[in-house]
Design an enzyme around this catalytic site. Structure first.
Site, PDB file in Angstrom:
ATOM      1  N   GLU A   1       1.073  -0.038  -4.904  1.00  0.00           N
ATOM      2  CA  GLU A   1       0.327   1.197  -5.111  1.00  0.00           C
ATOM      3  C   GLU A   1       1.333   2.323  -4.951  1.00  0.00           C
ATOM      4  O   GLU A   1       2.009   2.417  -3.921  1.00  0.00           O
ATOM      5  CB  GLU A   1      -0.793   1.359  -4.087  1.00  0.00           C
ATOM      6  CG  GLU A   1      -1.559   2.662  -4.287  1.00  0.00           C
ATOM      7  CD  GLU A   1      -2.462   3.020  -3.114  1.00  0.00           C
ATOM      8  OE1 GLU A   1      -3.456   3.728  -3.340  1.00  0.00           O
ATOM      9  OE2 GLU A   1      -2.164   2.603  -1.982  1.00  0.00           O
TER      10      GLU A   1
ATOM     11  N   ASP B   1       0.819  -1.204   0.000  1.00  0.00           N
ATOM     12  CA  ASP B   1       0.000   0.000   0.000  1.00  0.00           C
ATOM     13  C   ASP B   1       0.860   1.263   0.000  1.00  0.00           C
ATOM     14  O   ASP B   1       1.829   1.372   0.759  1.00  0.00           O
ATOM     15  CB  ASP B   1      -0.899  -0.011   1.249  1.00  0.00           C
ATOM     16  CG  ASP B   1      -1.691   1.258   1.415  1.00  0.00           C
ATOM     17  OD1 ASP B   1      -2.585   1.505   0.597  1.00  0.00           O
ATOM     18  OD2 ASP B   1      -1.392   2.017   2.363  1.00  0.00           O
TER      19      ASP B   1
ATOM     20  N   ASN C   1     -13.888   6.127  -1.170  1.00  0.00           N
ATOM     21  CA  ASN C   1     -13.501   7.516  -0.963  1.00  0.00           C
ATOM     22  C   ASN C   1     -14.518   8.495  -1.540  1.00  0.00           C
ATOM     23  O   ASN C   1     -14.288   9.710  -1.531  1.00  0.00           O
ATOM     24  CB  ASN C   1     -12.110   7.775  -1.557  1.00  0.00           C
ATOM     25  CG  ASN C   1     -11.010   7.229  -0.657  1.00  0.00           C
ATOM     26  OD1 ASN C   1     -11.213   7.076   0.541  1.00  0.00           O
ATOM     27  ND2 ASN C   1      -9.870   6.916  -1.232  1.00  0.00           N
TER      28      ASN C   1
END
Length: 600
Positions: free
Chosen positions: A292, A259, A385
């Site tokens: 990511e 991440d 989000n």
């Protein structure tokens, strides 16, 4: 680099044999450390060089324990392999060899076979509940499930990015043995299992490291979550590298997704992690490492990492499908079709160009193969989000979404779906936590303030409508219904995904090694034509129209692999791409004609 083994890992409680456990805590700010066992024993750990405290004790698997710092504070083991019930409960000694694997010969799948299904274990009901979905996913054509982070976090509900004990699977999801059983069952279905790991920060609640190991952090460098982790220190590097090896060797995960590595200000650490994984894992196994990375650092994809989540591709597609250009989508508001064409032909869209903040972003990526990029129409971030967690099927016409799905599942990039995509799930995926007190208030207000940059929430009263992340109903609303597709719209979406994946498995997947992009030409706003040469020399072409207007184009001479909507091929003679249309063709390898006397 020397090989590391289970019984030589420095951090945590490691069983030496069936009756003995070695406890090791790096606590350079402490003067005295003891281990408090559930049988009432309080045993001082022996101070060692460089701030270590170590003791080998007679105690079996299942023993519960805590550390006590300087006689003042009890803390969980930061490398706890399990918690008894939650973050506030004792840590538990775990025997890593206790589970009896049923599919010991599983060696994974090569990366080019990846079709990834991201899911949240808690939203589906825990490790055992996830198992119930495995046969259906394998039948659909999925080849890998990706679990959102599992590290123990405070409370029972969380996305997983607030984890504070990276070695301990979240207790509310199940035991370490139940997690291993899930992975074992997935392997039995031919499914690889990827774990999303968070090595860029610890959660805000329950992280005691600053109290006795402040050197874990780099106080003069900050991330969105606080002081940066100091990867210059050997003890810190080993803590995370050993964690990665634990998941891959002990739990037999088939890959890791790291991440937000742009928040790790030490690329040497990432390189070392990749090297250690490649050296430690049996070379016969297929182990995937993906990233990511907001910085689009193409060089990392040449240094041991297989691929990166391609947010650029998603953002361009999202603008084309929804017309939304708020906040980070503003970077893709101008010429989104040209930007999508660059994604399909070169990988990253931003390869050094300035973003909306005026800062250069990205590195050249055209030399990388299409499989170095994970493409998606949505994922946990891009749904969750949003203020109300709406999925794409609530934001765009179904025909447009289906056409984009053709691109997703039949392009040579690695496709990723989010749980429920295959059934056009109507349930949102909201941001949820289970914090309490002042932290809960801060998270609630912080969540609402995040949307101040969006036009729809410029007014404070509008922001107050955003669901409270800590409310139980916010979590319940985010649990998708993944039962059999009963309604016609769900059934059509499921059948489309299944048919496209059947085509991918049969005609595209075997020829992905060696594939390269050839071109991507804009036909009109919202429409383009992209071509790739596959590893066997055949040419794959996708003609896509995401607009509501017909588009003139030069029809492919090759046979069609797939057309959406059905019978779109009748328009080929007119040279017209219908609205919300996708055509996929494959030019076969030309046969080799030999003249007299020639040899192959």
């Amino acid at each position: 680099m020397p090989l590391r083994t289970l019984d030589t890992w420095p951090h945590g409680a490691v069983m030496r044999d069936a009756e003995h456990t070695r406890f090791a805590l790096w606590a350079p700010d402490a003067f005295y450390v003891s281990v408090e066992l559930d049988d009432g024993r309080s045993l001082p750990l022996l101070p060692q060089a460089e701030g270590w405290f170590v003791l080998e004790v007679r105690c079996p698997a299942g023993t519960r324990y805590r550390y006590n710092i300087d006689g003042e504070q009890d803390v969980p083991d930061p490398a706890s392999r399990a918690q008894a019930t939650d973050l506030g409960s004792p840590s538990v000694v775990v025997d890593p060899l206790a589970y009896r694997w049923q599919h010991r010969n599983w060696q994974g799948r090569p990366w080019h076979e990846a079709v990834i299904y991201e899911l949240h274990v808690g939203a589906l009901g825990g490790f055992s509940a996830v198992e119930q979905h495995l046969p259906r996913l394998a039948e659909l054509g999925i080849t890998a499930i990706e679990l959102m982070p599992l590290a123990q976090f405070p409370g029972e509900r969380n996305w997983g990015y607030d984890g504070v004990l990276p070695y301990a699977p979240q207790a509310s999801y199940g035991t370490p043995e139940q997690l291993k059983h899930l992975i074992d069952a997935a392997h039995g279905q031919g499914l690889a299992v990827i774990l999303d790991v968070v090595y860029n920060h610890f959660g805000p609640d329950g992280n005691y490291l600053p109290h006795y190991a402040s050197r874990f952090f780099h106080e003069d460098k900050h991330t969105p979550w606080g002081a940066a982790i100091d990867f210059r220190r050997r003890e810190v590097r080993d803590f995370f590298i050993d964690n990665a090896l634990m998941w891959l060797l002990e739990y037999r995960f088939d890959g890791l997704r790291l991440d937000a590595v742009h928040a790790i200000d030490d690329p040497d650490f990432l390189q070392e992690l990749g090297q250690q994984v490649r050296q430690q894992v049996d070379p016969a196994r297929h182990v995937w490492l993906t990233l990511e990375n907001e910085h689009n650092q193409a060089r990392l994809l040449e240094q041991g990492f297989d691929a990166q989540w391609n947010d650029d591709g998603h953002n361009a597609l999202h603008v084309l499908l929804t017309g939304e250009t708020d906040a980070y989508y503003s970077d893709f508001a101008e010429q989104p079709t040209q930007k999508l064409a660059r994604c399909l032909s070169q990988g990253f869209i931003y390869q050094g160009e300035p973003n909306r903040h005026g800062r250069p972003r990205g590195e050249p990526s055209a030399h990388l193969p299409p499989s170095a990029f994970v493409l998606f129409l949505q994922n946990h971030d891009q749904i969750g989000n949003r203020a109300f967690g709406e999925r794409l099927n609530r934001l765009t016409p179904p025909q447009a979404l289906h056409a984009a799905t053709v691109l997703l599942l039949l392009s040579p990039m690695i496709p990723l779906m989010f749980m429920g995509d295959e059934l056009a799930a109507e349930q949102p995926f909201l941001f949820f936590t289970s914090h309490h007190g002042e932290l809960a208030d801060q998270v609630r207000e912080g969540r609402r303030n995040e949307f101040a940059a969006f036009n729809a929430f410029a007014d404070e009263q509008q922001r107050l409508r955003i669901p409270d992340p800590n409310a139980l109903q916010t979590f319940h609303a985010s649990q998708p219904k993944l039962t059999a597709a009963d309604e016609s719209a769900q059934r059509a979406t499921y059948e489309l995904h299944q048919h496209l994946l059947e085509i991918r498995h049969r005609h595209i997947m075997p020829h992905l090694p060696g594939a390269q992009a050839l071109s991507a030409d804009v036909l009109a706003e919202g429409a383009l034509s992209a071509r790739w040469r596959l590893g066997d020399g055949s040419v794959l072409r996708i003609d896509l129209n995401l607009s509501s207007q017909p588009v003139t184009y030069a029809a492919a001479a090759a046979p069609l692999l797939f057309e959406y909507p059905p019978q779109t091929g009748t328009l080929l003679q007119t040279g017209t791409l219908a609205p919300y249309c996708a055509l996929v063709s494959l030019t076969p390898v030309a046969p080799l004609h030999l003249t007299s006397g020639e040899r192959r």
